[in-house]
Design a protein around this motif. Structure first.
Motif, short mmCIF file in Angstrom:
data_model
loop_
_atom_site.label_atom_id
_atom_site.label_comp_id
_atom_site.label_asym_id
_atom_site.label_seq_id
_atom_site.Cartn_x
_atom_site.Cartn_y
_atom_site.Cartn_z
N LYS A 116 0.84 -1.21 0.00
CA LYS A 116 0.00 0.00 0.00
C LYS A 116 0.87 1.25 0.00
N THR A 117 1.93 1.17 0.79
CA THR A 117 2.84 2.34 0.86
C THR A 117 3.51 2.58 -0.47
N GLU A 118 3.91 1.47 -1.13
CA GLU A 118 4.53 1.63 -2.45
C GLU A 118 3.56 2.23 -3.45
N GLN A 119 2.29 1.77 -3.36
CA GLN A 119 1.28 2.35 -4.26
C GLN A 119 1.12 3.86 -3.99
N GLU A 120 1.06 4.21 -2.70
CA GLU A 120 0.92 5.63 -2.36
C GLU A 120 2.14 6.42 -2.83
N ALA A 121 3.34 5.78 -2.68
CA ALA A 121 4.54 6.47 -3.14
C ALA A 121 4.53 6.68 -4.64
N ASN A 122 4.04 5.64 -5.35
CA ASN A 122 3.94 5.78 -6.80
C ASN A 122 2.96 6.88 -7.19
N GLU A 123 1.82 6.88 -6.48
CA GLU A 123 0.85 7.93 -6.76
C GLU A 123 1.43 9.31 -6.45
N THR A 124 2.18 9.36 -5.35
CA THR A 124 2.79 10.66 -4.98
C THR A 124 3.81 11.09 -6.03
N ASN A 125 4.58 10.12 -6.51
CA ASN A 125 5.56 10.44 -7.55
C ASN A 125 4.88 10.93 -8.82
N LYS A 126 3.78 10.21 -9.16
CA LYS A 126 3.03 10.67 -10.34
C LYS A 126 2.50 12.08 -10.14
N GLN A 127 1.90 12.31 -8.94
CA GLN A 127 1.37 13.66 -8.66
C GLN A 127 2.48 14.70 -8.65
N LEU A 128 3.65 14.31 -8.12
CA LEU A 128 4.79 15.23 -8.08
C LEU A 128 5.24 15.58 -9.49
N LYS A 129 5.29 14.55 -10.36
CA LYS A 129 5.68 14.80 -11.74
C LYS A 129 4.67 15.73 -12.42
N LEU A 130 3.37 15.46 -12.13
CA LEU A 130 2.34 16.34 -12.71
C LEU A 130 2.49 17.77 -12.20
N GLU A 131 2.77 17.89 -10.90
CA GLU A 131 2.95 19.23 -10.34
C GLU A 131 4.18 19.91 -10.93
N GLU A 132 5.24 19.13 -11.15
CA GLU A 132 6.44 19.70 -11.78
C GLU A 132 6.13 20.19 -13.19
N VAL A 133 5.35 19.37 -13.91
CA VAL A 133 4.97 19.80 -15.27
C VAL A 133 4.13 21.08 -15.19
N ARG A 134 3.19 21.07 -14.23
CA ARG A 134 2.33 22.27 -14.07
C ARG A 134 3.16 23.48 -13.65
N LEU A 135 4.16 23.26 -12.76
CA LEU A 135 5.03 24.35 -12.33
C LEU A 135 5.80 24.92 -13.51
N ASN A 136 6.31 24.04 -14.36
CA ASN A 136 7.01 24.51 -15.54
C ASN A 136 6.10 25.32 -16.46
N GLU A 137 4.85 24.82 -16.59
CA GLU A 137 3.88 25.57 -17.41
C GLU A 137 3.61 26.94 -16.80
N LEU A 138 3.46 26.96 -15.46
CA LEU A 138 3.22 28.25 -14.80
C LEU A 138 4.43 29.18 -14.96
N ARG A 139 5.63 28.63 -14.89
CA ARG A 139 6.82 29.46 -15.09
C ARG A 139 6.85 30.04 -16.50
#
Length: 338
Positions: A41-64
């Motif tokens: 479960k923790t690995e799944q949450e970590a994967n989801e967090t990584n995915k969300q982090l990557k999405l946020e990084e993409v969004r941050l780059n777009e905002l920049r």
């Protein structure tokens, strides 16, 4: 026996220990499954967090990137606004804030459409072209003209006050002049009436203002009535009568303020012998009753015979004049003594 007892009890103990180990193994498996479930479960949450982090990084780059584009647009707008401000100052000579106040533009109200503004701008440009070139010194000239107007108004106030004072002084002078004129008129008129009677041996004469309401602006008329004639204007008298009347008026003015010396230049020329005699008699009486010395220029023999001293100019030689003086009073005394 004790060993036998121990040996007999060992299977039982082994069985008990086996059961405990089996129970412990089962418990450990359960714990292992629980841990594995949690880890999964923790690995799944970590994967989801990584995915969300990557999405946020993409969004941050777009905002920049959007920020960079926005900053570029803002810089472009600022440069455009600066150019507009520079054009307003260059063409109109005022700041944009002053232009907003002048045109009554309020920020909280929506502006007209760009098409309407362009049409209005074209119309204003055409009106400006019809008006001709803009005088950049108009404001300075207006200030100079306003200063001149203020100075003129100040000068006008001073002139108005000076005019009022001048009129007051004129009124005072007119009042005093009228009083003096009337006083002098009375004295001259009295002397004129007496001298006229003395020169003509009778009759009547007087002076009169043409407009008695305003003596300063009025003329002076001479009315004379010779002995045996009706009263008439001076212009209706003969030449000799006018001359005697004029002499009466002349001496009347002279007697009102006598001078030390009085010069008469051929005043007896238009007179006949009788009137010359009256004239000479009047001059003799005036000379005796006053300190005035009379100097008479004449060609009449009767006048020359009545003076105290006679001066003449002769020309004994051509081009040479000689002054001759004769004291007639001393000559008469010398003749009487002889």
């Amino acid at each position: 026996r004790s060993d036998l007892t121990k040996i007999q009890q060992m299977p039982q103990e082994i069985t008990s220990s086996k059961e405990k180990l089996i129970n412990l193994i089962g418990q450990n498996r359960k714990d292992q499954e629980t841990v594995l479930s949690i880890l999964k479960k923790t690995e799944q949450e970590a994967n989801e967090t990584n995915k969300q982090l990557k999405l946020e990084e993409v969004r941050l780059n777009e905002l920049r990137e959007e920020k960079i584009r926005t900053e570029g647009i803002i810089a472009t707008h600022k440069e455009t606004l600066k150019q507009i401000n520079d054009q307003v100052r260059e063409r109109l000579g005022i700041s944009p804030d002053e232009l907003s106040q002048m045109t009554n533009i309020k920020p909280d109200k929506p502006l007209p459409s760009a098409e309407d503004l362009e049409k209005k701008l074209e119309r204003l440009i055409q009106e400006q072209e019809r008006l001709g070139g803009v005088n950049l010194l108009a404001e300075q000239e207006a200030k100079e003209l306003e200063e001149k107007v203020n100075n003129i108004k100040k000068d006008q106030t001073d002139l108005t006050a000076a005019i009022a004072k001048l009129r007051e002084a004129i009124d005072q002078l007119n009042t005093e002049g009228r009083q003096r004129l009337l006083a002098a008129y009375g004295v001259v008129n009295d002397h004129f009436q007496k001298l006229f009677v003395q020169l003509f041996g009778g009759g009547k004469a007087y002076l009169k203002f043409t407009d008695e309401s305003d003596p300063l602006q009025a003329g002076l008329e001479v009315h004379a009535s010779l002995p045996g004639k009706k009263l008439q204007n001076l212009s209706l008298l003969s030449g000799g009568e006018q001359a005697l009347t004029a002499l009466s008026l002349l001496f009347a003015v002279f007697l009102s303020n006598p001078a030390p010396i009085c010069i008469l230049d051929e005043v007896d020329a238009p007179l006949d012998d009788t009137n010359v005699d009256r004239f000479c008699t009047l001059v003799e009486e005036m000379a005796k009753s006053s300190l005035t010395k009379f100097l008479i220029i004449t060609h009449h023999r009767m006048t020359m015979a009545r003076v105290s001293r006679l001066f003449g100019v002769t020309m004994p030689e051509k081009g040479i004049s000689q002054l001759v003086s004769v004291d007639l009073e001393n000559a008469v005394k010398i003749r009487d003594n002889e």
